[in-house]
Write a protein that holds these residues in place. Structure first.
Motif, PDB file in Angstrom:
ATOM      1  N   SER A  57       0.831  -1.211   0.000  1.00 46.76           N
ATOM      2  CA  SER A  57       0.000   0.000   0.000  1.00 46.76           C
ATOM      3  C   SER A  57       0.866   1.262   0.000  1.00 46.76           C
ATOM      4  O   SER A  57       0.577   2.207  -0.735  1.00 46.76           O
ATOM      5  N   VAL A  58       1.915   1.268   0.804  1.00 49.74           N
ATOM      6  CA  VAL A  58       2.808   2.427   0.845  1.00 49.74           C
ATOM      7  C   VAL A  58       3.505   2.608  -0.507  1.00 49.74           C
ATOM      8  O   VAL A  58       3.613   3.728  -1.015  1.00 49.74           O
ATOM      9  N   GLU A  59       3.951   1.507  -1.109  1.00 50.18           N
ATOM     10  CA  GLU A  59       4.567   1.593  -2.438  1.00 50.18           C
ATOM     11  C   GLU A  59       3.588   2.165  -3.457  1.00 50.18           C
ATOM     12  O   GLU A  59       3.957   2.972  -4.317  1.00 50.18           O
ATOM     13  N   GLU A  60       2.316   1.761  -3.356  1.00 50.79           N
ATOM     14  CA  GLU A  60       1.293   2.287  -4.255  1.00 50.79           C
ATOM     15  C   GLU A  60       1.083   3.789  -4.030  1.00 50.79           C
ATOM     16  O   GLU A  60       0.904   4.548  -4.980  1.00 50.79           O
ATOM     17  N   MET A  61       1.132   4.216  -2.784  1.00 54.89           N
ATOM     18  CA  MET A  61       0.980   5.645  -2.481  1.00 54.89           C
ATOM     19  C   MET A  61       2.153   6.443  -3.041  1.00 54.89           C
ATOM     20  O   MET A  61       1.955   7.563  -3.533  1.00 54.89           O
ATOM     21  N   ILE A  62       3.339   5.890  -2.992  1.00 58.79           N
ATOM     22  CA  ILE A  62       4.506   6.573  -3.545  1.00 58.79           C
ATOM     23  C   ILE A  62       4.376   6.646  -5.073  1.00 58.79           C
ATOM     24  O   ILE A  62       4.561   7.721  -5.667  1.00 58.79           O
ATOM     25  N   ARG A  63       4.043   5.517  -5.702  1.00 60.14           N
ATOM     26  CA  ARG A  63       3.869   5.504  -7.172  1.00 60.14           C
ATOM     27  C   ARG A  63       2.778   6.482  -7.611  1.00 60.14           C
ATOM     28  O   ARG A  63       2.885   7.112  -8.654  1.00 60.14           O
ATOM     29  N   GLY A  64       1.717   6.593  -6.825  1.00 56.56           N
ATOM     30  CA  GLY A  64       0.594   7.460  -7.172  1.00 56.56           C
ATOM     31  C   GLY A  64       0.807   8.928  -6.824  1.00 56.56           C
ATOM     32  O   GLY A  64      -0.053   9.759  -7.082  1.00 56.56           O
ATOM     33  N   GLY A  65       1.930   9.236  -6.202  1.00 57.79           N
ATOM     34  CA  GLY A  65       2.218  10.626  -5.881  1.00 57.79           C
ATOM     35  C   GLY A  65       1.553  11.145  -4.625  1.00 57.79           C
ATOM     36  O   GLY A  65       1.478  12.349  -4.403  1.00 57.79           O
ATOM     37  N   HIS A  66       1.084  10.246  -3.768  1.00 52.10           N
ATOM     38  CA  HIS A  66       0.469  10.648  -2.499  1.00 52.10           C
ATOM     39  C   HIS A  66       1.534  10.883  -1.430  1.00 52.10           C
ATOM     40  O   HIS A  66       1.373  11.726  -0.555  1.00 52.10           O
ATOM     41  N   LEU A  67       2.588  10.088  -1.511  1.00 53.94           N
ATOM     42  CA  LEU A  67       3.734  10.209  -0.620  1.00 53.94           C
ATOM     43  C   LEU A  67       4.980  10.403  -1.472  1.00 53.94           C
ATOM     44  O   LEU A  67       5.055   9.885  -2.583  1.00 53.94           O
ATOM     45  N   THR A  68       5.947  11.134  -0.944  1.00 54.29           N
ATOM     46  CA  THR A  68       7.204  11.317  -1.662  1.00 54.29           C
ATOM     47  C   THR A  68       8.361  10.900  -0.770  1.00 54.29           C
ATOM     48  O   THR A  68       8.294  11.033   0.450  1.00 54.29           O
ATOM     49  N   THR A  69       9.402  10.394  -1.404  1.00 53.86           N
ATOM     50  CA  THR A  69      10.606   9.998  -0.687  1.00 53.86           C
ATOM     51  C   THR A  69      11.778  10.048  -1.647  1.00 53.86           C
ATOM     52  O   THR A  69      11.613   9.849  -2.850  1.00 53.86           O
ATOM     53  N   SER A  70      12.949  10.326  -1.109  1.00 53.09           N
ATOM     54  CA  SER A  70      14.140  10.388  -1.960  1.00 53.09           C
ATOM     55  C   SER A  70      14.748   9.000  -2.171  1.00 53.09           C
ATOM     56  O   SER A  70      15.388   8.752  -3.175  1.00 53.09           O
ATOM     57  N   SER A  71      14.543   8.094  -1.228  1.00 54.80           N
ATOM     58  CA  SER A  71      14.986   6.707  -1.392  1.00 54.80           C
ATOM     59  C   SER A  71      14.181   5.816  -0.462  1.00 54.80           C
ATOM     60  O   SER A  71      13.495   6.291   0.442  1.00 54.80           O
ATOM     61  N   GLN A  72      14.273   4.509  -0.682  1.00 52.25           N
ATOM     62  CA  GLN A  72      13.429   3.568   0.040  1.00 52.25           C
ATOM     63  C   GLN A  72      13.626   3.599   1.556  1.00 52.25           C
ATOM     64  O   GLN A  72      12.687   3.372   2.305  1.00 52.25           O
ATOM     65  N   ASP A  73      14.811   3.896   2.034  1.00 49.33           N
ATOM     66  CA  ASP A  73      15.045   3.877   3.479  1.00 49.33           C
ATOM     67  C   ASP A  73      14.952   5.256   4.122  1.00 49.33           C
ATOM     68  O   ASP A  73      15.186   5.413   5.310  1.00 49.33           O
ATOM     69  N   LYS A  74      14.577   6.276   3.345  1.00 39.36           N
ATOM     70  CA  LYS A  74      14.434   7.640   3.874  1.00 39.36           C
ATOM     71  C   LYS A  74      12.981   7.886   4.284  1.00 39.36           C
ATOM     72  O   LYS A  74      12.055   7.283   3.748  1.00 39.36           O
ATOM     73  N   PRO A  75      12.759   8.793   5.227  1.00 36.91           N
ATOM     74  CA  PRO A  75      11.379   9.132   5.617  1.00 36.91           C
ATOM     75  C   PRO A  75      10.581   9.708   4.441  1.00 36.91           C
ATOM     76  O   PRO A  75      11.128  10.369   3.566  1.00 36.91           O
TER      77      PRO A  75
END
Length: 191
Positions: free
Chosen positions: A62-80
């Protein structure tokens, strides 16, 4: 079609489910400040008081889907992660989505999730969400007070527990009404 596109079309009629709870927990947690996947999982556990714990793979997906959909942003997988404008809009949509019957496990999880993040929206929106929760609790009390709710199959101890549940619902309704009264004056605590 992604999850949010399906959510937009069914939002007003479909009760919240497991994925909706994860989305709400993730977006709400990240709205309070940059957060990791571990922070989101911890928030779910704390908010639901262990009443509902989703499978880790579902949270991750679900979190990966939110990142792909532009709901969440992150600079890398282990960053907040941080919340995008789209993520904030989705958070508001999820807060408006109906929850299950207040006495059900999913109803309790939905209530706890929504209450945890209500302070992130403006007072008018917050009041609308509280009014919906109040209506659901009032409906549940009405349903439970009907003559067909009393049943010999419960036995005397079951009836005592039913009375206990009814009193808890009444107290919950009273508290929600009190919160609604306070909601109009409290500012949103967006970060």
């Amino acid at each position: 079609m992604g999850f949010m596109e399906r959510l937009d079309t069914k939002l007003c009629t479909r009760e919240m489910g497991a994925r909706d709870f994860i989305w709400l927990a993730a977006l709400g947690t990240v709205a309070r400040g940059p957060a990791t996947l571990e922070d989101i999982c911890h928030a779910i556990d704390v908010i639901t008081t262990g009443q509902w714990l989703p499978v880790g793979e579902l949270v991750t997906a679900s979190v990966e889907e939110m990142i792909r959909g532009g709901h969440l942003t992150t600079s890398s997988q282990d960053k907040p992660m941080t919340l995008s404008v789209r993520g904030h809009e989705t958070l508001s949509l999820l807060l408006a989505q109906p929850i299950g019957r207040p006495a059900s496990v999913f109803g309790q999880v939905g209530l706890r999730m929504k209450l945890a993040f209500l302070d992130l929206v403006e007072a008018g929106e917050r009041r609308c969400h509280l009014d919906a929760m109040i209506a659901a609790h009032a409906d549940e009390l009405s349903r439970r007070q009907s003559p067909c709710e009393s049943c010999a199959a419960r036995g005397s101890f079951g009836e005592l527990w039913r009375s206990h549940d009814m009193e808890r619902l009444r107290r919950d309704l009273t508290l929600l009404r009190s919160m609604a009264g306070m909601a109009m004056g409290a500012p949103a605590t967006r970060h």
